[in-house]
Design a protein around this motif. Structure first.
Motif, short mmCIF file in Angstrom:
data_model
loop_
_atom_site.label_atom_id
_atom_site.label_comp_id
_atom_site.label_asym_id
_atom_site.label_seq_id
_atom_site.Cartn_x
_atom_site.Cartn_y
_atom_site.Cartn_z
N ILE A 1 0.86 -1.18 0.00
CA ILE A 1 0.00 0.00 0.00
C ILE A 1 0.90 1.23 0.00
O ILE A 1 1.83 1.33 0.81
N ASN A 2 0.61 2.16 -0.90
CA ASN A 2 1.34 3.43 -0.99
C ASN A 2 0.37 4.57 -0.74
O ASN A 2 -0.73 4.57 -1.28
N VAL A 3 0.79 5.53 0.07
CA VAL A 3 0.00 6.74 0.29
C VAL A 3 0.91 7.95 0.13
O VAL A 3 2.10 7.89 0.45
N VAL A 4 0.34 9.03 -0.36
CA VAL A 4 1.07 10.28 -0.51
C VAL A 4 0.17 11.40 -0.02
O VAL A 4 -1.01 11.47 -0.39
N ARG A 5 0.71 12.27 0.81
CA ARG A 5 -0.01 13.44 1.29
C ARG A 5 0.94 14.64 1.23
O ARG A 5 2.13 14.50 1.49
N THR A 6 0.39 15.79 0.90
CA THR A 6 1.16 17.03 0.88
C THR A 6 0.54 17.99 1.87
O THR A 6 -0.68 18.12 1.93
N PRO B 1 -5.21 -5.80 0.91
CA PRO B 1 -6.29 -5.11 0.19
C PRO B 1 -7.39 -4.59 1.11
O PRO B 1 -8.02 -3.57 0.81
N PHE B 2 -7.58 -5.23 2.24
CA PHE B 2 -8.63 -4.82 3.17
C PHE B 2 -8.17 -3.71 4.10
O PHE B 2 -8.98 -3.09 4.78
N LEU B 3 -6.87 -3.46 4.13
CA LEU B 3 -6.31 -2.43 5.01
C LEU B 3 -6.13 -1.08 4.31
O LEU B 3 -5.90 -0.08 4.96
N ARG B 4 -6.27 -1.06 3.00
CA ARG B 4 -6.03 0.16 2.22
C ARG B 4 -6.84 1.35 2.73
O ARG B 4 -6.31 2.44 2.91
N LYS B 5 -8.12 1.15 3.00
CA LYS B 5 -8.97 2.24 3.48
C LYS B 5 -8.48 2.78 4.82
O LYS B 5 -8.42 3.99 5.04
N GLY C 1 4.23 -12.22 5.32
CA GLY C 1 3.53 -13.43 5.74
C GLY C 1 2.03 -13.35 5.49
O GLY C 1 1.59 -12.84 4.46
N VAL C 2 1.24 -13.86 6.43
CA VAL C 2 -0.20 -13.89 6.26
C VAL C 2 -0.79 -12.48 6.22
O VAL C 2 -1.87 -12.27 5.67
N ALA C 3 -0.07 -11.49 6.76
CA ALA C 3 -0.55 -10.10 6.71
C ALA C 3 -0.69 -9.62 5.27
O ALA C 3 -1.49 -8.73 4.98
N ARG C 4 0.08 -10.22 4.34
CA ARG C 4 -0.04 -9.84 2.92
C ARG C 4 -1.45 -10.09 2.40
O ARG C 4 -1.94 -9.35 1.54
N LEU C 5 -2.09 -11.10 2.91
CA LEU C 5 -3.45 -11.42 2.47
C LEU C 5 -4.44 -10.35 2.89
O LEU C 5 -5.45 -10.13 2.23
#
Length: 143
Positions: free
Chosen positions: A2-7, A120-124, A113-117
């Motif tokens: 996951i990538n985030v950018v804020r200015t 997608p659910f953590l993006r928000k 590890g399993v956190a990779r799964l």
């Protein structure tokens, strides 16, 4: 990953802004998720300096060890890691005026590890965390 950018704007000259953010212990002030952040070594803040950051994310507390990897006149890079995530915080500073700076904050979360799964659910939630940081930084730096 996951990538985030804020200015955001910081009411400090570039030199002062870099010095402030280089000491990752200040994360207690600008990162609302940070519960505590303690320097693990002594001496000047320079590449190789390390901190233990305890944060609250999604109702859970986790500890991440951070290291300062890059310290330049207009850029900082920190790497944080624990058993389930590798985080890279890349902060770039651009002068806006004599006493204000634009901070571009890029964070990359690579889950292990399993956190990779779960990524997608953590993006928000990660985006919400980045929004909270973007809202807090101007408040704590005086804007």
């Amino acid at each position: 990953m996951i990538n985030v950018v804020r200015t955001m704007l910081v009411s400090r000259p570039v030199r002062d802004a870099v010095a402030y953010f280089a000491d990752f212990a200040h994360a207690r002030e600008w990162d609302p998720a940070t519960v505590s952040c303690v320097r693990l070594d002594q001496g000047p803040v320079e590449p190789g300096a390390r901190w233990r950051n305890v944060s609250r994310f999604r109702g859970r507390t986790s500890e991440v060890s951070y290291r300062l990897d890059v310290l330049e006149v207009d850029r900082l890079v920190f790497t944080g890691e624990n058993g389930s995530v590798l985080i890279t915080d890349d902060l770039r500073f651009t002068p806006v005026s004599a006493d204000s700076t634009r901070l571009t904050y890029r964070a990359t979360f690579g889950f292990k590890g399993v956190a990779r799964l779960a990524a997608p659910f953590l993006r928000k939630d990660v985006n919400r965390l980045a929004d909270d940081v973007a809202a807090a930084v101007p408040r704590v730096t005086g804007l």
